[in-house]
Design a protein around this motif. Structure first.
Motif, short mmCIF file in Angstrom:
data_model
loop_
_atom_site.label_atom_id
_atom_site.label_comp_id
_atom_site.label_asym_id
_atom_site.label_seq_id
_atom_site.Cartn_x
_atom_site.Cartn_y
_atom_site.Cartn_z
N LEU A 94 0.83 -1.21 0.00
CA LEU A 94 0.00 0.00 0.00
C LEU A 94 0.86 1.25 0.00
O LEU A 94 0.66 2.17 -0.80
N ALA A 95 1.85 1.29 0.87
CA ALA A 95 2.73 2.46 0.95
C ALA A 95 3.50 2.65 -0.35
O ALA A 95 3.65 3.78 -0.84
N ARG A 96 3.97 1.57 -0.93
CA ARG A 96 4.73 1.68 -2.18
C ARG A 96 3.85 2.14 -3.33
O ARG A 96 4.25 2.96 -4.15
N VAL A 97 2.64 1.61 -3.41
CA VAL A 97 1.70 2.01 -4.47
C VAL A 97 1.41 3.50 -4.37
O VAL A 97 1.37 4.20 -5.39
N GLN A 98 1.21 3.98 -3.17
CA GLN A 98 0.86 5.39 -2.99
C GLN A 98 2.05 6.32 -3.24
O GLN A 98 1.87 7.46 -3.64
N ALA A 99 3.26 5.82 -3.06
CA ALA A 99 4.45 6.67 -3.19
C ALA A 99 5.14 6.56 -4.55
O ALA A 99 5.89 7.46 -4.92
N ASP A 100 4.89 5.51 -5.29
CA ASP A 100 5.66 5.23 -6.50
C ASP A 100 4.74 5.01 -7.70
O ASP A 100 4.22 3.91 -7.89
N PRO A 101 4.54 6.02 -8.54
CA PRO A 101 3.64 5.88 -9.69
C PRO A 101 4.05 4.76 -10.65
O PRO A 101 3.18 4.08 -11.21
N LYS A 102 5.33 4.53 -10.84
CA LYS A 102 5.77 3.45 -11.74
C LYS A 102 5.38 2.08 -11.17
O LYS A 102 4.96 1.19 -11.91
N PHE A 103 5.53 1.92 -9.88
CA PHE A 103 5.13 0.67 -9.24
C PHE A 103 3.62 0.49 -9.35
O PHE A 103 3.13 -0.61 -9.64
N ARG A 104 2.87 1.56 -9.13
CA ARG A 104 1.42 1.54 -9.23
C ARG A 104 0.99 1.09 -10.63
O ARG A 104 0.15 0.22 -10.79
N ASP A 105 1.59 1.69 -11.66
CA ASP A 105 1.28 1.32 -13.04
C ASP A 105 1.63 -0.14 -13.30
O ASP A 105 0.87 -0.87 -13.94
N ALA A 106 2.77 -0.57 -12.81
CA ALA A 106 3.23 -1.95 -13.01
C ALA A 106 2.29 -2.95 -12.34
O ALA A 106 2.06 -4.05 -12.87
N LEU A 107 1.74 -2.58 -11.20
CA LEU A 107 0.83 -3.48 -10.49
C LEU A 107 -0.45 -3.69 -11.30
O LEU A 107 -0.91 -4.83 -11.45
N LEU A 108 -1.01 -2.62 -11.85
CA LEU A 108 -2.20 -2.76 -12.68
C LEU A 108 -1.89 -3.60 -13.92
O LEU A 108 -2.63 -4.52 -14.27
N LYS A 109 -0.78 -3.32 -14.56
CA LYS A 109 -0.36 -4.08 -15.75
C LYS A 109 -0.19 -5.55 -15.40
O LYS A 109 -0.62 -6.43 -16.15
N GLU A 110 0.45 -5.84 -14.28
CA GLU A 110 0.67 -7.23 -13.86
C GLU A 110 -0.65 -7.95 -13.63
O GLU A 110 -0.80 -9.12 -13.99
N GLY A 111 -1.62 -7.28 -13.04
CA GLY A 111 -2.92 -7.90 -12.82
C GLY A 111 -3.58 -8.30 -14.12
O GLY A 111 -4.12 -9.41 -14.26
N ILE A 112 -3.53 -7.41 -15.10
CA ILE A 112 -4.14 -7.69 -16.40
C ILE A 112 -3.36 -8.78 -17.13
O ILE A 112 -3.96 -9.71 -17.69
N GLU A 113 -2.04 -8.71 -17.12
CA GLU A 113 -1.22 -9.74 -17.78
C GLU A 113 -1.43 -11.10 -17.14
O GLU A 113 -1.44 -12.12 -17.84
N THR A 114 -1.61 -11.13 -15.84
CA THR A 114 -1.84 -12.39 -15.14
C THR A 114 -3.15 -13.02 -15.61
O THR A 114 -3.22 -14.23 -15.86
N MET A 115 -4.19 -12.21 -15.76
CA MET A 115 -5.47 -12.73 -16.27
C MET A 115 -5.32 -13.22 -17.71
O MET A 115 -5.84 -14.27 -18.06
N LEU A 116 -4.63 -12.44 -18.55
CA LEU A 116 -4.45 -12.84 -19.94
C LEU A 116 -3.66 -14.13 -20.07
O LEU A 116 -3.84 -14.88 -21.03
N ALA A 117 -2.81 -14.41 -19.09
CA ALA A 117 -2.02 -15.64 -19.10
C ALA A 117 -2.83 -16.84 -18.61
O ALA A 117 -2.34 -17.96 -18.60
N GLY A 118 -4.08 -16.60 -18.20
CA GLY A 118 -4.94 -17.69 -17.78
C GLY A 118 -5.17 -17.82 -16.30
O GLY A 118 -5.96 -18.65 -15.87
N ASP A 119 -4.50 -17.02 -15.50
CA ASP A 119 -4.69 -17.07 -14.05
C ASP A 119 -5.65 -15.94 -13.65
O ASP A 119 -5.23 -14.90 -13.14
N VAL A 120 -6.93 -16.16 -13.90
CA VAL A 120 -7.93 -15.12 -13.65
C VAL A 120 -8.01 -14.79 -12.16
O VAL A 120 -8.07 -13.62 -11.78
N ASP A 121 -7.99 -15.80 -11.31
CA ASP A 121 -8.08 -15.55 -9.87
C ASP A 121 -6.88 -14.74 -9.36
O ASP A 121 -7.04 -13.82 -8.57
#
Length: 110
Positions: free
Chosen positions: A12-39
């Motif tokens: 939480l602290a890192r997401v709020q302090a680091d925009p690049k990390f925040r962007d990467a987290l959203l991207k990772e969530g979407i890429e994870t779903m696209l790879a077949g791991d929806v949960d």
């Protein structure tokens, strides 16, 4: 493996302090779903929502009820593609971010 409270607070602290990390987290969530791991992808996006906009504001911005969004990204949630993509679109708009899909061949037929 359950995440500890300290780990979640650190994220939480890192997401709020680091925009690049925040962007990467959203991207990772979407890429994870696209790879077949929806949960797994839903869990990452749920953490992203909690750490950024929150379910109340996301509900107001997306036109969905916060309770529906919480269920959608919960462990037993099964969102329709229409709803899932509407949320992803809203998150991109709120973040001022545009994500793109890039096709890459790997393995057989590469």
């Amino acid at each position: 493996m359950a995440l500890t409270r300290d780990f979640k607070e650190t994220i939480l602290a890192r997401v709020q302090a680091d925009p690049k990390f925040r962007d990467a987290l959203l991207k990772e969530g979407i890429e994870t779903m696209l790879a077949g791991d929806v949960d797994g992808g839903k869990a990452i996006i749920r953490d992203y929502i909690k750490a950024t906009v929150g379910f109340e504001k996301l509900g107001a911005e997306s036109g969905s009820s916060p309770k529906s969004l919480i269920r959608m990204f919960g462990t037993s949630g099964n969102p329709q593609a229409k709803n899932l993509f509407a949320v992803i679109s809203c998150l991109q708009q709120l973040e001022g971010l545009t994500l793109h899909v890039t096709a890459q061949r790997h393995g057989r037929g590469a």
